[in-house]
Design a protein around this motif. Sequence first.
Motif, PDB file in Angstrom:
ATOM      1  N   GLY A  44       0.818  -1.213   0.000  1.00  0.00           N
ATOM      2  CA  GLY A  44       0.000   0.000   0.000  1.00  0.00           C
ATOM      3  C   GLY A  44       0.849   1.260   0.000  1.00  0.00           C
ATOM      4  O   GLY A  44       1.839   1.325  -0.711  1.00  0.00           O
ATOM      5  N   PHE A  45       0.489   2.261   0.770  1.00  0.00           N
ATOM      6  CA  PHE A  45       1.122   3.580   0.816  1.00  0.00           C
ATOM      7  C   PHE A  45       0.884   4.320  -0.502  1.00  0.00           C
ATOM      8  O   PHE A  45       0.309   3.781  -1.440  1.00  0.00           O
ATOM      9  N   ARG A  46       1.353   5.543  -0.550  1.00  0.00           N
ATOM     10  CA  ARG A  46       1.091   6.338  -1.737  1.00  0.00           C
ATOM     11  C   ARG A  46       2.213   6.118  -2.757  1.00  0.00           C
ATOM     12  O   ARG A  46       3.364   6.441  -2.499  1.00  0.00           O
ATOM     13  N   GLN A  47       1.871   5.503  -3.886  1.00  0.00           N
ATOM     14  CA  GLN A  47       2.906   5.115  -4.836  1.00  0.00           C
ATOM     15  C   GLN A  47       2.804   5.919  -6.134  1.00  0.00           C
ATOM     16  O   GLN A  47       1.724   6.119  -6.650  1.00  0.00           O
ATOM     17  N   GLY A  48       3.946   6.384  -6.594  1.00  0.00           N
ATOM     18  CA  GLY A  48       3.961   7.173  -7.827  1.00  0.00           C
ATOM     19  C   GLY A  48       4.970   6.635  -8.828  1.00  0.00           C
ATOM     20  O   GLY A  48       5.662   5.659  -8.569  1.00  0.00           O
ATOM     21  N   PHE A  49       5.045   7.274  -9.967  1.00  0.00           N
ATOM     22  CA  PHE A  49       5.898   6.770 -11.043  1.00  0.00           C
ATOM     23  C   PHE A  49       6.778   7.853 -11.636  1.00  0.00           C
ATOM     24  O   PHE A  49       6.418   9.014 -11.650  1.00  0.00           O
ATOM     25  N   VAL A  50       7.921   7.418 -12.127  1.00  0.00           N
ATOM     26  CA  VAL A  50       8.752   8.267 -12.954  1.00  0.00           C
ATOM     27  C   VAL A  50       9.019   7.458 -14.211  1.00  0.00           C
ATOM     28  O   VAL A  50       9.366   6.288 -14.129  1.00  0.00           O
ATOM     29  N   LYS A  51       8.811   8.075 -15.379  1.00  0.00           N
ATOM     30  CA  LYS A  51       8.961   7.284 -16.609  1.00  0.00           C
ATOM     31  C   LYS A  51      10.385   7.327 -17.132  1.00  0.00           C
ATOM     32  O   LYS A  51      11.076   8.328 -16.995  1.00  0.00           O
ATOM     33  N   PHE A  52      10.806   6.242 -17.745  1.00  0.00           N
ATOM     34  CA  PHE A  52      12.119   6.245 -18.388  1.00  0.00           C
ATOM     35  C   PHE A  52      12.149   5.186 -19.477  1.00  0.00           C
ATOM     36  O   PHE A  52      11.294   4.315 -19.538  1.00  0.00           O
ATOM     37  N   VAL A  53      13.143   5.298 -20.340  1.00  0.00           N
ATOM     38  CA  VAL A  53      13.319   4.294 -21.384  1.00  0.00           C
ATOM     39  C   VAL A  53      14.442   3.380 -20.939  1.00  0.00           C
ATOM     40  O   VAL A  53      15.531   3.838 -20.593  1.00  0.00           O
ATOM     41  N   ARG A  54      14.174   2.092 -20.911  1.00  0.00           N
ATOM     42  CA  ARG A  54      15.187   1.173 -20.399  1.00  0.00           C
ATOM     43  C   ARG A  54      16.275   0.939 -21.436  1.00  0.00           C
ATOM     44  O   ARG A  54      16.003   0.605 -22.585  1.00  0.00           O
ATOM     45  N   ASP A  55      17.504   1.121 -21.015  1.00  0.00           N
ATOM     46  CA  ASP A  55      18.639   0.919 -21.903  1.00  0.00           C
ATOM     47  C   ASP A  55      18.933  -0.553 -22.086  1.00  0.00           C
ATOM     48  O   ASP A  55      18.459  -1.383 -21.333  1.00  0.00           O
ATOM     49  N   GLU A  56      19.813  -0.797 -23.061  1.00  0.00           N
ATOM     50  CA  GLU A  56      20.361  -2.141 -23.120  1.00  0.00           C
ATOM     51  C   GLU A  56      21.443  -2.221 -22.066  1.00  0.00           C
ATOM     52  O   GLU A  56      22.015  -1.213 -21.649  1.00  0.00           O
ATOM     53  N   ARG A  57      21.723  -3.423 -21.644  1.00  0.00           N
ATOM     54  CA  ARG A  57      22.811  -3.649 -20.699  1.00  0.00           C
ATOM     55  C   ARG A  57      24.093  -3.039 -21.276  1.00  0.00           C
ATOM     56  O   ARG A  57      24.392  -3.208 -22.452  1.00  0.00           O
ATOM     57  N   MET A  58      24.865  -2.305 -20.448  1.00  0.00           N
ATOM     58  CA  MET A  58      26.064  -1.616 -20.926  1.00  0.00           C
ATOM     59  C   MET A  58      27.095  -2.585 -21.465  1.00  0.00           C
ATOM     60  O   MET A  58      27.789  -2.336 -22.422  1.00  0.00           O
ATOM     61  N   GLU A  59      27.219  -3.715 -20.779  1.00  0.00           N
ATOM     62  CA  GLU A  59      28.386  -4.556 -21.044  1.00  0.00           C
ATOM     63  C   GLU A  59      28.088  -5.972 -20.572  1.00  0.00           C
ATOM     64  O   GLU A  59      27.337  -6.172 -19.633  1.00  0.00           O
ATOM     65  N   GLY A  60      28.673  -6.934 -21.239  1.00  0.00           N
ATOM     66  CA  GLY A  60      28.583  -8.307 -20.746  1.00  0.00           C
ATOM     67  C   GLY A  60      27.231  -8.940 -20.992  1.00  0.00           C
ATOM     68  O   GLY A  60      26.336  -8.347 -21.570  1.00  0.00           O
ATOM     69  N   ASP A  61      27.115 -10.164 -20.544  1.00  0.00           N
ATOM     70  CA  ASP A  61      25.867 -10.906 -20.739  1.00  0.00           C
ATOM     71  C   ASP A  61      24.966 -10.704 -19.547  1.00  0.00           C
ATOM     72  O   ASP A  61      25.445 -10.449 -18.454  1.00  0.00           O
ATOM     73  N   PRO A  62      23.650 -10.846 -19.754  1.00  0.00           N
ATOM     74  CA  PRO A  62      22.750 -10.803 -18.604  1.00  0.00           C
ATOM     75  C   PRO A  62      23.143 -11.889 -17.617  1.00  0.00           C
ATOM     76  O   PRO A  62      23.486 -12.993 -18.012  1.00  0.00           O
ATOM     77  N   LYS A  63      23.119 -11.548 -16.347  1.00  0.00           N
ATOM     78  CA  LYS A  63      23.486 -12.527 -15.327  1.00  0.00           C
ATOM     79  C   LYS A  63      22.275 -13.350 -14.898  1.00  0.00           C
ATOM     80  O   LYS A  63      22.391 -14.324 -14.206  1.00  0.00           O
ATOM     81  N   MET A  64      21.097 -12.842 -15.297  1.00  0.00           N
ATOM     82  CA  MET A  64      19.905 -13.648 -15.095  1.00  0.00           C
ATOM     83  C   MET A  64      19.724 -14.433 -16.389  1.00  0.00           C
ATOM     84  O   MET A  64      19.240 -13.891 -17.371  1.00  0.00           O
ATOM     85  N   ASN A  65      20.139 -15.689 -16.413  1.00  0.00           N
ATOM     86  CA  ASN A  65      19.935 -16.437 -17.644  1.00  0.00           C
ATOM     87  C   ASN A  65      18.455 -16.799 -17.763  1.00  0.00           C
ATOM     88  O   ASN A  65      17.671 -16.546 -16.862  1.00  0.00           O
TER      89      ASN A  65
END
Length: 310
Positions: free
Chosen positions: A184-205
């Motif tokens: 709960g509580f008062r929740q808000g948002f900030v918008k952004f565009v998600r980048d690609e990973r800067m470097e290396g492979d995703p660590k979440m396979n």
Amino acid sequence: MLSIVIPIYNEENLIDDLVNRTVSSLEAFITDYELIFVDDGSEDQSLQKLLNWQTQNNNIKVLSLSKNFGHQAAFTAGLEHASGEIVGMMDGDLQDPPELFGEMYLKLTTEDFDIIHGKRSGRKGKSSRNIYTFLFHLLFRNIAAIKNMENTGNFSMMKRQPLDALLRMKEKVRYLPGLRSVIGFRQGFVKFVRDERMEGDPKMNLSKLFALAADAIFAFSRFPIRMCLTLGIIGTVVFMCAGIYVLIAKMFGFALLGWSSTLLSIYFLGSIQLVSLGIVGEYVYRIYKESQNRPIYFVKKFYGGNPGKE
Ligand code: UDP
Ligand code: MG
């Protein structure tokens, strides 16, 4: 004070950029901050690099875990060791822009919000993972008991009160974006565009991602267990109709030998039962995990941390 928690697993080539960008975006609006890097049992030079930064900047702290416990456990560890009145969390691969912390902080402190989520309004790059994430959110949005969390992830900032509420939920299988929206509580948002990973492979396979999606679905919806019931009901209706047909056929003497229909219904019922048993098994496994009550992480050392907090 503001604390920022960042989990790190084998990100040695990213760390310098990550520290530089995060530190300069924080110092643009605050002086009293701590940057907690959680080293989730990295096998490369990540820990050494972090410790090197830690000796140069005493706002930087490094929580070194005893082995790899996974992304969500690492976040939890960091949150439990944060001492700020406001706490932010961000992935360590620079897919989320640290420059946004300023805007989040401003929104939290001036607009009377308690939690600010970073909401992805798009993603750069195309990969099969994006499709996967899209499908997950589509499914989750429709079956989960929580709302308003489409396109949000770990990237967020919150006040102490919601954080303490979050940490009071002691469940072992943790999906933090879900837990965050439960409190709960008062929740808000900030918008952004998600980048690609800067470097290396995703660590979440993909298998880790799949496990995370399963955790989210089993913990925040009753869809799987409902599905067993629904399949059972559908099966019952179908076979009642078939039963009536068989009786009529028998009465009017046009019954066939019928081995194919017998086999098909055995296969069909058998597979429904196996699927349902598997789903029930998932719940049993999860209940077992919770009842073992093991800690979800172990700390090796908290560099630069407060005495008394390991
Ligand atoms: N990570 C972690 N432990 C793990 C896997 C990942 O601490 O077992 C960290 C990783 O270093 C990164 C963040 O979690 O900072 C997100 O990981 P990744 O980018 O691989 O995940 P995705 O962007 O695919 O969700
Ligand atoms: Mg990533």
